[in-house]
Design an enzyme around this catalytic site. Structure first.
Site, mmCIF file in Angstrom:
data_model
loop_
_atom_site.group_PDB
_atom_site.id
_atom_site.type_symbol
_atom_site.label_atom_id
_atom_site.label_comp_id
_atom_site.label_asym_id
_atom_site.label_seq_id
_atom_site.Cartn_x
_atom_site.Cartn_y
_atom_site.Cartn_z
ATOM 1 N N HIS A 90 0.868 -1.173 0.000
ATOM 2 C CA HIS A 90 0.000 0.000 0.000
ATOM 3 C C HIS A 90 0.903 1.219 0.000
ATOM 4 C CE1 HIS A 90 -3.590 2.414 0.687
ATOM 5 N NE2 HIS A 90 -2.743 3.216 1.317
ATOM 6 N N CYS A 91 0.688 2.117 -0.930
ATOM 7 C CA CYS A 91 1.574 3.261 -1.074
ATOM 8 C C CYS A 91 0.853 4.546 -0.661
ATOM 9 C CB CYS A 91 2.045 3.338 -2.526
ATOM 10 S SG CYS A 91 3.125 4.731 -2.821
ATOM 11 N N ALA A 92 1.363 5.175 0.425
ATOM 12 C CA ALA A 92 0.743 6.417 0.906
ATOM 13 C C ALA A 92 0.892 7.523 -0.132
ATOM 14 C CB ALA A 92 1.400 6.834 2.218
#
Ligand SMILES: [Zn+2]
Ligand SMILES: [Zn+2]
Length: 407
Positions: free
Chosen positions: A185-187
């Site tokens: 998951h990439c902020a």
């Protein structure tokens, strides 16, 4: 001059924090100063603060901070994305307004292409929902990859989505869904990087690197006429040479101002980040794994180092288990006086998935470091990842083609 010194310090601090935030959690850097700095910032300092707060304010500040941390790190929010877009847009506007009059047309023509690329790939990454698994696309996701019985097993149920997790997928608590071939998951993009948008993510990293490289080059081409380098009467190893160079640099900075010199400096100091991250993902593609899988392989490596990992032949272990179950069933039938067929119908049948690479290996770790009880002869102690097949690694080129075609 003080303003420039402060700008430089700010730029260096921003770059350092970004580097630690992006790379600190990578399993490969766990035992390096970067990994330690990440733990220092994310675990040790917050823990110390918590203890002080509990003692002096009864934990009031902590409660507020916990809510903020929860929002920042445990809920889907666009803050990092907005910060990135603001920084990119702000820097570009500031730079172009000041630098454009000093640039000739050959340097201006590439600007729209170079600058639009990160926006395009950000948009494609952010809006991609193709990898979100649901009851409708679950069946086809189950046919994408076979289970390797090492990192992914067919008996793993997602209790939130209420289905069996397809191989290489992962449930993302931030997105609230299982994601196909979940990388992480990439902020930054406020979304999961999965099977379909991984290629856009790679292109995003590369395009950010290019925009910074080109920005630094333009900044240099505006400032270099003011830098009188190469005319020094001192040699490379003399202190005065570097003092002259430093003065020329500071002079150029004072001419370029924040808009040209400051932005150029920000570009050059943060440029290693997207390129290093891009290189790291090329390494993952070469190794045939996702970021999620690299963490799982790293856990197996730790288990092997601890001497608690055991490797066996899946077909042999399964035949052994089947035989044992049949024996237990026969004994039960004999005890109760019933005559019934020997059946193992509770075993779920694993769907056959065509895949170029096969493996008959199975890996387990035991809590006591001994081979699984009653099956000692079936297992061998696994001491190195070299002993294990990664069926998802089809060779660099095939892995790369699969990634770029969203497969
Ligand atoms: Zn799920
Ligand atoms: Zn996610």
């Amino acid at each position: 001059m003080i303003a420039f010194r402060n700008t430089i310090i700010l730029v260096v601090v921003i770059s350092l924090f970004t580097f630690i935030a992006l790379f600190g959690r990578l399993p490969a850097l766990r035992k390096t100063p970067i990994g330690f700095s990440h733990r220092l910032l994310c675990i040790y300092i917050p823990n110390a603060f918590r203890r002080v707060d509990t003692r002096y304010t009864g934990g009031r500040m902590n409660a507020g901070l916990a809510r903020l941390t929860n929002y920042l790190f445990h809920q889907k929010n666009p803050l990092v994305l907005l910060l990135f877009l603001t920084l990119l847009t702000g820097s570009a506007l500031l730079f172009l307004r000041a630098a454009l009059p000093h640039l000739d047309s050959t340097k201006i023509i590439p600007i729209p292409f170079v600058l639009l690329a990160p926006y395009t790939f950000t948009y494609l990454c952010v809006t991609s929902k193709t990898d979100y698994l649901n009851p409708v696309n679950h069946a086809s996701a189950m046919r994408q990859y076979p289970y390797d019985h090492i990192l992914f097993r067919p008996d793993n149920l997602c209790r939130t989505c209420n289905f069996v997790k397809p191989a290489r997928s992962k449930h993302c608590s931030l997105c609230g869904v299982c994601v196909a071939r979940c990388d992480h998951h990439c902020a930054w993009i406020n979304n999961c990087v999965g099977r379909h948008n991984y290629r856009y993510f790679l292109l995003l990293l590369f395009s950010i690197g290019i925009v910074e490289l080109y920005g630094a080059y333009l900044s240099w081409s505006v400032l270099s006429p003011h830098l009188h380098l190469g005319h020094s009467s001192y040699g490379w190893f003399e202190k005065q040479y570097w003092a002259e160079l430093g003065n020329a640099f500071v002079f150029a900075m004072s001419i370029g101002g924040i808009s040209v010199a400051g932005v150029g400096l920000l570009a050059i100091t943060t440029m290693p980040l997207p390129f290093a991250l891009f290189a790291y993902h090329l390494y993952l593609i070469w190794a045939g794994m996702t970021t999620n899988e690299s963490a799982k392989w790293s856990d197996w490596r730790d288990d092997m180092a601890d001497g608690v990992a055991w490797i066996g032949k899946r077909s042999v272990v399964e035949a052994h288990n089947k035989e044992r179950k049949a024996r237990q069933l026969r004994n039960r039938n004999r005890m109760s006086g019933l005559a019934g067929p020997v059946s193992d119908s509770e075993e779920p049948e694993e769907e056959y998935v065509p895949w170029p690479k096969h493996s008959d290996q199975i890996l387990v770790s035991t809590t006591d470091g001994k081979a699984p009880t009653g099956q000692e002869q079936l297992w061998e102690r696994c001491t190195s990842l070299d002993m294990v097949d990664n069926i998802y690694d089809l060779g660099f080129w095939d892995n790369f083609v699969a990634v770029m075609s969203g497969k």
